[in-house]
Design a protein around this motif. Structure first.
Motif, PDB file in Angstrom:
ATOM      1  N   GLN B   3       0.757  -1.042   0.201  1.00  0.00           N
ATOM      2  CA  GLN B   3      -0.065  -0.470  -0.061  1.00  0.00           C
ATOM      3  C   GLN B   3       0.853   1.617  -0.375  1.00  0.00           C
ATOM      4  N   VAL B   4       0.225   2.609  -0.935  1.00  0.00           N
ATOM      5  CA  VAL B   4       1.451   3.349  -1.010  1.00  0.00           C
ATOM      6  C   VAL B   4       0.469   4.733  -0.535  1.00  0.00           C
ATOM      7  N   GLU B   5       0.494   5.296   0.686  1.00  0.00           N
ATOM      8  CA  GLU B   5      -0.022   6.275   0.787  1.00  0.00           C
ATOM      9  C   GLU B   5       0.792   8.168   0.256  1.00  0.00           C
ATOM     10  N   GLN B   6       0.210   8.606  -0.118  1.00  0.00           N
ATOM     11  CA  GLN B   6       0.844  10.025  -0.389  1.00  0.00           C
ATOM     12  C   GLN B   6       0.020  11.420   0.457  1.00  0.00           C
ATOM     13  N   SER B   7       0.571  12.471   1.277  1.00  0.00           N
ATOM     14  CA  SER B   7       0.490  13.508   1.331  1.00  0.00           C
ATOM     15  C   SER B   7       1.621  14.994   1.468  1.00  0.00           C
TER      16      SER B   7
END
Lengths: 117, 109
Positions: B3-7
């Motif tokens: 899973q890849v989360e960007q902020s």
């Protein structure tokens, strides 16, 4: 050419028709990838080739989608009986996959925007 | 799968400002790429950065693989920096990339 090229840049078709999208990778790159990008999302993997064979096709959404790379260079993504939900930008990438190392930088083409009416 | 989360998901900057974009991933990786998708849709390679820090002009990136994150620094932003920034590690090994949803950057003059 210097980079990955894709043709056509835009394709408009009617529901139920057959389409072919072409990708010409960077010369010498052994690995070739197809991704699909819907509006507002990141690209999603469809299929990748190592040489002429499909190494992983687990991202193809159903059996209407098929891709070939007969001579280990140019690849064609084929979509049968197109549906409105197939509308997206189809991206192709290539890399010089070196089996003896982890280096595998991918370079993307400009994409084909497919619109199914 | 990974899973890849960007902020942040969206960022508006005044020209000349600095910013940091973050990418968290759920599993260990052996490589990671940062891309800039320009307003015409072209994905431009910024960094190939499995670990450590790299710099290219006004941009730099740091990946701390053991802590499962990567950072992209943009300094002295310009209007041409506008677009969507993606980080993308492979699912495993040298397999296809997994993209986050990106950070949409707008730099205003």
């Amino acid at each position: 050419g210097a980079g990955v090229s894709q043709t056509p840049s835009n394709k408009v078709t009617e529901k139920g028709k057959y389409v072919e999208l072409r990708c010409d990778p960077i010369s010498g790159h052994t690995a070739l990838y197809w991704y699909r990008q819907s509006l507002g999302q990141g690209p999603e993997f469809l299929i990748y080739f190592q040489g002429t064979g499909a190494a992983d096709d687990s991202g193809l959404p159903n059996d209407r989608f098929f891709a070939v790379r007969p001579e280990g260079s140019v690849s064609t993504l084929k979509i049968q009986r197109t549906e409105r939900g197939d509308s997206a930008v189809y991206l192709c990438a290539s890399s010089l996959m070196v089996r003896s190392s982890d280096y595998n930088e991918q370079f993307f083409g400009p994409g084909t925007r497919l619109t199914v009416l | 799968g990974i899973q890849v989360e960007q902020s942040p998901p969206d960022l508006i900057l005044q020209e000349g400002a600095n910013s940091t974009l973050r990418c968290n991933f759920s599993d260990s990786v052996n490589n990671l790429q940062w891309f800039h998708q320009n307003p015409w849709g072209q994905l431009i390679n910024l960094f190939y950065i499995p670990s450590g820090t790299k710099q290219n002009g006004r941009l730099s990136a740091t990946t701390v693989a053991t802590e499962r994150y990567s950072l992209l620094y943009i300094s002295s932003s310009q209007t041409t920096d506008s677009g969507v920034y993606f980080c993308a590690p492979p699912e495993w090994g040298n397999t296809p990339l997994v993209f986050g949803k990106g950070t949409r950057l707008s730099v205003i003059a």
